[in-house]
Design a protein around this motif. Sequence first.
Motif, PDB file in Angstrom:
ATOM      1  N   TRP A 168      12.776  -7.246  11.636  1.00 37.71           N
ATOM      2  CA  TRP A 168      12.341  -6.356  12.498  1.00 37.71           C
ATOM      3  C   TRP A 168      11.926  -5.096  11.764  1.00 37.71           C
ATOM      4  N   PRO A 169      11.026  -4.283  12.438  1.00 37.50           N
ATOM      5  CA  PRO A 169      10.546  -3.415  11.806  1.00 37.50           C
ATOM      6  C   PRO A 169      11.414  -1.962  11.981  1.00 37.50           C
ATOM      7  N   GLU A 170      11.494  -1.158  10.908  1.00 41.46           N
ATOM      8  CA  GLU A 170      12.435   0.053  11.321  1.00 41.46           C
ATOM      9  C   GLU A 170      11.578   1.299  10.671  1.00 41.46           C
ATOM     10  N   GLY A 171      11.481   2.248  11.645  1.00 41.72           N
ATOM     11  CA  GLY A 171      10.785   3.751  11.500  1.00 41.72           C
ATOM     12  C   GLY A 171       9.997   3.944  12.572  1.00 41.72           C
ATOM     13  N   ASP A 172       8.807   4.687  12.225  1.00 45.48           N
ATOM     14  CA  ASP A 172       7.845   5.174  13.175  1.00 45.48           C
ATOM     15  C   ASP A 172       6.857   4.330  13.788  1.00 45.48           C
ATOM     16  N   LEU A 173       6.889   3.673  14.524  1.00 45.92           N
ATOM     17  CA  LEU A 173       5.922   2.694  15.109  1.00 45.92           C
ATOM     18  C   LEU A 173       4.465   3.562  15.416  1.00 45.92           C
ATOM     19  N   GLU A 174       4.626   4.848  15.782  1.00 46.33           N
ATOM     20  CA  GLU A 174       3.783   5.874  16.114  1.00 46.33           C
ATOM     21  C   GLU A 174       2.910   6.308  14.958  1.00 46.33           C
ATOM     22  N   ILE A 175       3.351   5.927  13.557  1.00 48.56           N
ATOM     23  CA  ILE A 175       2.866   6.753  12.496  1.00 48.56           C
ATOM     24  C   ILE A 175       1.167   6.588  12.365  1.00 48.56           C
TER      25      ILE A 175
END
Length: 160
Positions: A107-114
């Motif tokens: 799974w990704p971690e962090g700001d998916l709105e980046i």
Amino acid sequence: MAVQEPVAGFAVAVVREDGRWRCSALEPAALTNLDAAITELAKMRSTGAVFGLLAVDDEFFVIVRPSPRGPSLLLSDAAAALDYDIAADVLDLLRADPPDEDDESIWPEGDLEILADIGLPAPELEVIAGEVDLYPDEQLQMIAQRCGFDTELSALLDEI
């Protein structure tokens, strides 16, 4: 201090200035040292978007976007933090716990709105990050295509 093993992959700075995209290679240290990537990107002055794309060892990618209040980050696979210092550093900055060694999910971690402000909404970025059958360079090429800088990225990658 431990000697860092060289890591395969690429680190690219992407800049949008006056409606035009420009891609340039970052120093190789950006693949193993998150601070080096953040520092190098922060030095790039632009009135438009500035961010870095790191494809690490055919395993995962990191998107780094500097800002005055600290970098926005996205790690495509949180489990990479178990094997790669740069991924662990991303989780540290995000104040996220690494997954258990037994956990095999990705799974990704962090700001998916980046990259939402430049044409890549969070749900689409999440889908791209979840494409486990693709290599990170292929995922980053998809991101470049959606945002409109795939020609510039391809040209740079052909050179390096």
